[in-house]
Write an enzyme that holds these catalytic residues in place. Structure first.
Site, PDB file in Angstrom:
ATOM      1  N   CYS A 168       1.447   3.560   5.102  1.00 30.30           N
ATOM      2  CA  CYS A 168       2.538   4.091   4.290  1.00 30.30           C
ATOM      3  C   CYS A 168       3.811   4.116   5.119  1.00 30.30           C
ATOM      4  O   CYS A 168       3.853   4.753   6.170  1.00 30.30           O
ATOM      5  CB  CYS A 168       2.243   5.493   3.775  1.00 30.30           C
ATOM      6  SG  CYS A 168       3.635   6.157   2.827  1.00 30.30           S
ATOM      7  N   GLY A 184      -0.033  -6.874  -3.998  1.00 27.54           N
ATOM      8  CA  GLY A 184       1.374  -7.201  -3.776  1.00 27.54           C
ATOM      9  C   GLY A 184       1.961  -7.989  -4.928  1.00 27.54           C
ATOM     10  O   GLY A 184       1.834  -9.208  -4.981  1.00 27.54           O
ATOM     11  N   ASN A 244       0.376  -3.365   1.945  1.00 29.60           N
ATOM     12  CA  ASN A 244       1.168  -2.224   1.495  1.00 29.60           C
ATOM     13  C   ASN A 244       2.618  -2.704   1.362  1.00 29.60           C
ATOM     14  O   ASN A 244       2.906  -3.890   1.512  1.00 29.60           O
ATOM     15  CB  ASN A 244       1.030  -1.054   2.489  1.00 29.60           C
ATOM     16  CG  ASN A 244       1.248   0.299   1.807  1.00 29.60           C
ATOM     17  OD1 ASN A 244       2.109   0.429   0.941  1.00 29.60           O
ATOM     18  ND2 ASN A 244       0.485   1.295   2.212  1.00 29.60           N
ATOM     19  N   THR A 245       3.536  -1.793   1.096  1.00 28.07           N
ATOM     20  CA  THR A 245       4.908  -2.208   0.794  1.00 28.07           C
ATOM     21  C   THR A 245       5.643  -2.741   2.028  1.00 28.07           C
ATOM     22  O   THR A 245       5.284  -2.447   3.163  1.00 28.07           O
ATOM     23  CB  THR A 245       5.709  -1.028   0.233  1.00 28.07           C
ATOM     24  OG1 THR A 245       5.614   0.054   1.159  1.00 28.07           O
ATOM     25  CG2 THR A 245       5.170  -0.595  -1.115  1.00 28.07           C
ATOM     26  N   GLY A 248       6.266  -4.964  -5.992  1.00 23.71           N
ATOM     27  CA  GLY A 248       6.594  -5.717  -7.200  1.00 23.71           C
ATOM     28  C   GLY A 248       6.596  -7.220  -6.951  1.00 23.71           C
ATOM     29  O   GLY A 248       6.337  -7.682  -5.834  1.00 23.71           O
ATOM     30  N   ASN A 267      -5.313   4.628   4.390  1.00 24.48           N
ATOM     31  CA  ASN A 267      -3.929   4.184   4.211  1.00 24.48           C
ATOM     32  C   ASN A 267      -3.261   4.193   5.582  1.00 24.48           C
ATOM     33  O   ASN A 267      -2.679   5.191   6.001  1.00 24.48           O
ATOM     34  CB  ASN A 267      -3.212   5.110   3.220  1.00 24.48           C
ATOM     35  CG  ASN A 267      -1.783   4.704   2.973  1.00 24.48           C
ATOM     36  OD1 ASN A 267      -1.282   3.759   3.600  1.00 24.48           O
ATOM     37  ND2 ASN A 267      -1.109   5.400   2.077  1.00 24.48           N
ATOM     38  N   THR A 290       2.582  -1.983  -8.734  1.00 23.58           N
ATOM     39  CA  THR A 290       3.835  -1.699  -9.432  1.00 23.58           C
ATOM     40  C   THR A 290       3.799  -2.094 -10.913  1.00 23.58           C
ATOM     41  O   THR A 290       4.439  -1.453 -11.741  1.00 23.58           O
ATOM     42  CB  THR A 290       4.983  -2.412  -8.700  1.00 23.58           C
ATOM     43  OG1 THR A 290       4.985  -1.928  -7.359  1.00 23.58           O
ATOM     44  CG2 THR A 290       6.320  -2.139  -9.331  1.00 23.58           C
TER      45      THR A 290
END
Lengths: 317, 298
Positions: A145, A257, A206-207, A231, A142, A280
């Site tokens: 993050c 994603g 990732n976000t 989301g 990861n 999500t």
């Protein structure tokens, strides 16, 4: 499996004879539908919600060397079509993970990919080395993050990304996946560095670093100030990243994603992903992941594909 | 419900697993009516959820097929209604209209598709007592109808019922108009005591003050139990009052949830640990019901 009166699956229709398996370097998966780290707990939480053995792979919540208490609430905020989170890698640490969660996870009859995060290269390497010896299918680094300091640098700097992947690859006997952040100018350059470092595959995205504000209190809503957006709102960004990376690297891509239905899955596969991770959507449609596995053969048949590999990276531009 | 060896919230480890009986149901609103100021009661047919629930549990609900609002909302199970054959069939939820889900939901006609999953969370303990006092404020009355009915033996949920001799509800709201479902509680046979901030119904007092008064009146509180749900500051004061009188107290925590099933780690509350420190615990799986003494209110 506990879907009492839910959306019809395709189980009552003839299932087209298609090959759902997919290969990501040294990692072979029975099908391309995985669940993303941080959106599936430690899988125990989901054991009676979905038939976990049907999934292409499970990523438990990211682990770190030491236990982390995580960020102060609020940890999530809903936004239009999305969810903003700043959980802060709340986890019990690698020792507790290996003692309490891993023995259970490896009995699930599905590939387990352990997501690890650290502040330093050594953290990543020692975690990958340790869990890589314990019967897991792969390790996901990861590198992205947005909610803890340290880790993100590996995902935003090509040379550190290369080095951490190379060192982890050397130390870890199982495939190494590099999870990348979209919060960079050119994600393809980071992906190339991961490839050169020896990553078996890259996972993206990732976000997206984002924020929500309470204007009356004149304060950020999240306890951590900023957070990561996920989301359906970020799906177009993720598709764009997969497209750019597919054009730049040869190693397989895992698309992540905002995936919320079978059309989304097919869009990612065609664009360049060899597998996808549902994130999500697990929160707001807990049985989605296994329904997608059921729906995949019919979707492939719709474009006369006899296997998942027939459609990967077939986007015509 | 869960493995007692791994799910104890005293443990520094996260509970391993809880949402064991959860069912995801795609259904539609069969009723959705205003019952008080800004307060609505909806009904859905969800037999698989209705048959499994115990008092204090909740469901996550969302308007199906829309991306805004995206995330489910946690609502306590207000009532479970049987069909003519006596089988638990319908789930009733009572909600205050104030935000991105509850506002469109309050305007949704019967037949609107909704997705819900549950029952979730641990529920109240059915610990026997002479008198159960349910001290609630705001929209915190919603988990108490089933609990009180279980306690007085009027309804059963697959575990012991009739475990309290008397059931009492202390229910406070800002004003009379916001008091919702009072008739339901009276019909269930509870002693109902109302209070409002403006004195428009019942005493002009706060819930913890009424509770203090009651505990003093009762005197011997050895076999009194208190359960509380409502604004956090109110629950904290109720917990303080119970501690002072050495009364067993359980609280129903409301923290912002995204999944309700323990996978997102959003809904954490500070819970005291055996070693004297606190740890963030997920209220959706390790709660929402906690012994009041376990909560670090700071």
């Amino acid at each position: 499996m506990n879907q009492a009166t839910a959306t019809p699956t395709d189980s009552d229709q003839p299932i087209p004879n298609v090959d759902l398996s997919t290969k990501l370097g040294r990692l072979a998966l029975p099908n391309p539908i995985m669940v993303a780290s941080g959106t599936f707990g430690y899988a125990r939480e989901m054991q009676e919600v979905v038939d976990v053995s049907k999934l292409g792979g499970v990523l438990p919540k990211t682990i770190t060397a030491e236990p982390r208490v995580g960020n102060a609430p609020w940890r999530t905020v809903e936004t239009t079509g999305g969810l903003l989170n700043a959980i802060g890698l709340d986890n019990d640490g690698v020792d507790a993970f290996c003692e309490h969660h891993l023995p259970y996870l490896v009995t699930l009859n599905t590939p387990i990919v352990v997501s690890v995060a650290g502040r330093t290269e050594d953290d990543f390497v020692s975690l990958a080395q340790l869990v890589g010896q314990l019967g897991v299918a792969a390790v996901e680094l990861n590198l992205s993050c947005p909610n803890v300091s340290g880790g993100i640098d590996f995902g935003t700097n090509a040379s550190s990304c290369h080095d951490v992947v190379a060192a982890a690859r050397k130390a870890c006997p199982v495939p190494i996946l590099a999870k990348l952040t979209p919060n960079v100018t050119r994600i393809a350059e980071i992906a190339k560095a991961a490839q050169e470092g020896g990553a078996d595959a890259v996972c993206l995205i990732n976000t997206v670093l984002a924020m929500a504000v309470d204007w009356k209190k004149r304060k950020p809503i999240l306890g951590n100030g900023m957070g990561g957006l996920s989301g359906p709102a970020i799906k177009p960004i993720a598709l764009r990243c997969v497209h750019q990376v597919a054009s730049a690297v040869d190693i397989p891509i895992i698309g992540i994603g905002g995936i919320a239905n079978i059309d989304d899955v097919m869009q990612f596969l065609v664009t360049g992903a060899s597998a996808v991770q549902i994130g999500t959507a697990n929160y707001y449609d807990p049985t989605l992941s296994t329904r997608l596995v059921d729906q995949l053969p019919a979707a492939l048949a719709e474009i006369n594909a006899s296997s998942v590999s027939d459609v990967i990276r077939t986007l015509q531009v | 419900m869960s493995d007692p060896n791994t799910a104890d919230c005293d443990s520094n480890l996260h509970a391993s697993y809880y949402a064991d009986g959860m069912q995801q149901v795609e259904t539609e609103l069969v009723e959705n009516e205003q019952i008080a100021q800004s307060t609505y009661r909806l009904r859905v047919a969800a037999p698989t959820i209705a048959a499994r629930a115990v008092p204090g549990q909740f469901v996550m609900i969302r308007l199906a097929g829309v991306n805004a609002p995206l995330i489910g909302r946690a609502l306590a199970i207000y009532d479970i209604v049987n069909n003519d054959q006596g089988d638990p069939t319908w789930v009733d939820l009572v909600y205050l209209q104030k935000g991105a889900f509850t506002t469109p939901c309050s305007q949704s006609p019967v037949g609107t598709p909704v997705s819900l999953w549950g029952p979730l969370g641990n529920g109240f303990d059915p610990r026997p007592c002479d008198r159960l006092i349910m001290a609630v404020g705001g929209i915190g009355q919603t988990p108490m109808l089933l609990l009180g009915r279980e306690a007085n033996g009027a309804q059963a949920f697959g575990r012991p019922n009739g475990w309290a001799k008397d059931v009492e509800l202390i229910y406070g709201a800002r004003n009379e108009g916001l008091l919702a479902g009072v008739d339901d509680f009276r019909q269930a046979g509870f002693d109902v005591q109302l209070c409002t901030d403006d004195g428009s119904a019942g005493q002009q007092a706060l819930v913890p003050a009424i509770l203090e008064q009651r505990l003093q009146e009762i005197g011997d509180t050895a076999s009194v139990r208190v359960v509380t749900c409502g604004p956090e500051i109110m629950m904290e004061k109720v917990a303080e009052c119970c501690q002072k009188h050495h009364v067993d107290c359980q609280v129903s925590m409301e923290t912002p949830m995204a999944c309700g099933i323990g996978i997102c780690f959003s809904c954490v509350a500070k819970v005291k640990q055996a070693d004297g420190n606190w740890d963030y615990k997920r209220t959706c799986v390790e709660g929402p019901i906690f012994d009041a003494g376990k909560i670090d209110w700071s």
